[in-house]
Enzyme design. Structure first.
Site: not given
Length: 209
Positions: A104, A108, A200, A203
């Site tokens: 993503r 935007t 995340d 991560d």
């Protein structure tokens, strides 16, 4: 169809609690993601068709059942989805594995595809897309669309933690795709992270932060 099937089995819920803990290190986090995926796929494959066969046991002939019909493929959404692959393959070792790389765009919020490699016979298979997190739903919607473009008729989406926004996005764009998740959290924050979530997933799986 795709009101989410939330898997509230005690073993899954216990492991998710450990997964959420910010003090859980990468090694244990990876193991937990794999274990949760293995438990979840048990339910996600409940509707696989069976056929009756005869097996000769050491004692007698037994009429028993084996999986029949469509073959299965797992498609992890890179990169975090890779953390679920070992777990699902332990349950269905004969399945093929494809990969879709979608992220993503932080500005935007649109899906950007950077990689796709799928089994050549993907159109003949039932597909389960795996990704630990369903946040905005942007990458999930795009990944499902890419699989449909290959002619796949039966697609499921399996995640560990989902946000209401992501569930609604997939439901709106792909009402024929059944969603399986282990927890539906409160909302997204201003950075599109799931709250309370687990941070995340990529991560934490790969130790990159």
């Amino acid at each position: 169809m795709n009101n989410p099937i939330i898997m509230d089995h005690p073993l899954i819920q216990h492991k998710i609690s450990l997964l959420r803990d910010k003090n859980t290190g990468s090694k244990e986090f990876r193991e937990l993601v794999s274990e949760i995926a293995m438990l979840m796929v048990f339910e996600a494959t409940r509707d696989l068709p069976l056929k009756e066969v005869e097996i000769e046991t050491p004692v007698a002939i037994a009429k028993t059942k084996v999986i029949s019909g469509s073959k299965l493929a797992f498609v992890p959404v890179l990169r975090a989805g890779l953390g679920m692959v070992d777990g699902v393959l332990k349950m269905v070792p004969a399945a093929k594995v494809g990969h879709i790389g979608v992220y993503r765009d932080p500005e935007t919020k649109q899906a950007i595809e950077y990689y796709s490699k799928l089994p050549v016979d993907i159109a003949k298979r039932d597909v389960i897309i795996v990704d630990p997190m369903l946040a905005t739903g942007v990458t999930a919607v795009d990944a499902i669309a890419k699989i449909k473009e290959k002619g796949v008729k039966n697609i499921k989406f399996m995640c560990i933690i989902a946000a209401p926004e992501g569930l609604e996005a997939v439901k709106k764009e792909h009402p024929d795709v059944q969603i399986y998740c282990a927890a539906c959290d409160q909302c997204l924050d201003e950075h599109a992270y799931i709250v309370p979530g687990l941070g995340d997933a990529g991560d934490r799986i790969f130790g990159t932060k």
